[in-house]
Design an enzyme around this catalytic site. Structure first.
Site, PDB file in Angstrom:
ATOM      1  N   CYS A  71      -6.697  61.909 -56.331  1.00 21.19           N
ATOM      2  CA  CYS A  71      -5.279  62.253 -56.409  1.00 21.19           C
ATOM      3  C   CYS A  71      -4.378  61.052 -56.704  1.00 21.19           C
ATOM      4  CB  CYS A  71      -4.870  63.007 -55.146  1.00 21.19           C
ATOM      5  SG  CYS A  71      -3.380  63.998 -55.403  1.00 21.19           S
ATOM      6  N   HIS A 128      -9.207  67.007 -53.224  1.00 18.16           N
ATOM      7  CA  HIS A 128      -9.142  66.376 -51.908  1.00 18.16           C
ATOM      8  C   HIS A 128     -10.235  66.911 -50.997  1.00 18.16           C
ATOM      9  CE1 HIS A 128      -5.458  64.075 -51.872  1.00 18.16           C
ATOM     10  NE2 HIS A 128      -4.822  65.036 -52.503  1.00 18.16           N
TER      11      HIS A 128
HETATM   12  N1  GLN Z   1       2.067  61.806 -54.956  1.00 20.71           N
HETATM   13  C1  GLN Z   1       1.102  62.346 -55.797  1.00 20.71           C
HETATM   14  C2  GLN Z   1       1.379  63.774 -56.218  1.00 20.71           C
HETATM   15  O1  GLN Z   1       1.853  64.582 -55.426  1.00 20.71           O
HETATM   16  C3  GLN Z   1      -0.259  62.233 -55.141  1.00 20.71           C
HETATM   17  C4  GLN Z   1      -0.344  62.917 -53.829  1.00 20.71           C
HETATM   18  C5  GLN Z   1      -1.725  62.969 -53.283  1.00 20.71           C
HETATM   19  O2  GLN Z   1      -2.499  62.013 -53.345  1.00 20.71           O
HETATM   20  N2  GLN Z   1      -2.022  64.113 -52.717  1.00 20.71           N
HETATM   21  O3  GLN Z   1       1.123  64.098 -57.339  1.00 20.71           O
END
Ligand code: GLN
Length: 244
Positions: free
Chosen positions: A94, A195
């Site tokens: 991510c 994730h």
């Molecule tokens: N801030 C980034 C997004 O929302 C990554 C967030 C995350 O790692 N979940 O795209």
């Protein structure tokens, strides 16, 4: 016993939704295959000697953390790229995946310049892309499904169409919710929006990294693990998402 060294970059800043579980999975599987595994936490400001590492792992982070990390890693980017080119496995999730491209522009207009390893960019939007996801990937050399969970506001777009996504989205959003691409794969690097238990629920991907680690060290992976529980979890999600 041979010891495998995996760096966990910025564990206090980049560890959303249990991304660290992927490291536990790699460590456990390596142990079961007969190797020791040392996980090295690397904090902000520390110098990293990438040439001593067998793999690098970076989890997801919110915009604030992303900004801090981007600036710190920037100064070590050249050394990291040398190892990636030489086949060092790297898993970036991510916010860390977004870091591998040119920039991430957050919803409030903040520009965070990435490492520019690959010619892609990410732009934040109000509506977050959240939910279970299933992909089809060929990173292991065979067609495999990958199940997971995504939660991101950023939309990632490739400028360079020779870039290879990690997989093709069968259900879910992936890079941008439009073009059915998810993540990036380059040599033994995978960047992805998935994730949580990516490796526990997709043991073939865990073994993709383990094979790559061992090959680079001139070692061989012997034996097979009993993945019935992992495969059951995988199949349950697959059935739920594809209705098969
Ligand atoms: N801030 C980034 C997004 O929302 C990554 C967030 C995350 O790692 N979940 O795209």
């Amino acid at each position: 016993m041979e010891t495998i060294k995996i760096a966990h970059l910025y564990p206090d800043l980049l560890n959303l939704y249990g991304d660290r579980g992927n490291l536990i999975c790699l460590q456990k599987r390596l142990n079961w295959y007969g190797f020791a595994c040392h996980i090295i936490p690397v904090e902000l400001g520390e110098d990293i000697d990438f040439s001593t590492l067998d793999m690098v792992f970076m989890g997801g982070g919110s915009d604030r953390e992303q900004n801090l990390v981007y600036r710190d890693l920037f100064r070590q980017a050249d050394a990291l790229w040398v190892e990636i080119e030489e086949g060092m496995p790297l898993l970036a999730i991510c916010g860390s995946y977004q870091l591998l491209g040119r920039y991430y522009e957050s919803i409030d207009g903040k520009m965070m310049y990435g490492l520019s390893f690959f010619d892609f960019y990410t732009e934040g939007e109000e509506k977050r892309l959240i939910g279970n996801i299933i992909l089809e990937t060929e990173v292991t050399g065979e067609k495999k499904t990958v199940v997971g969970f995504e939660n991101h506001g950023g939309r990632t777009y490739f400028n360079d169409d020779t870039l290879k996504p990690f997989g093709k989205v069968l259900r879910g959003y992936g890079n941008n919710g439009q073009d059915k691409t998810e993540g990036i794969s380059y040599k033994n690097l995978i960047g992805t929006y998935l994730h949580g238990p990516l490796l526990p629920k997709n043991p073939a991907i865990a073994d993709f990294f383990i094979q790559a680690i061992l090959k680079r060290k001139g070692l061989e992976l012997k034996g097979e693990l009993d993945d019935r529980i992992e495969n059951f979890a995988h199949e349950q999600v697959k059935r739920m998402l594809l209705g098969t």
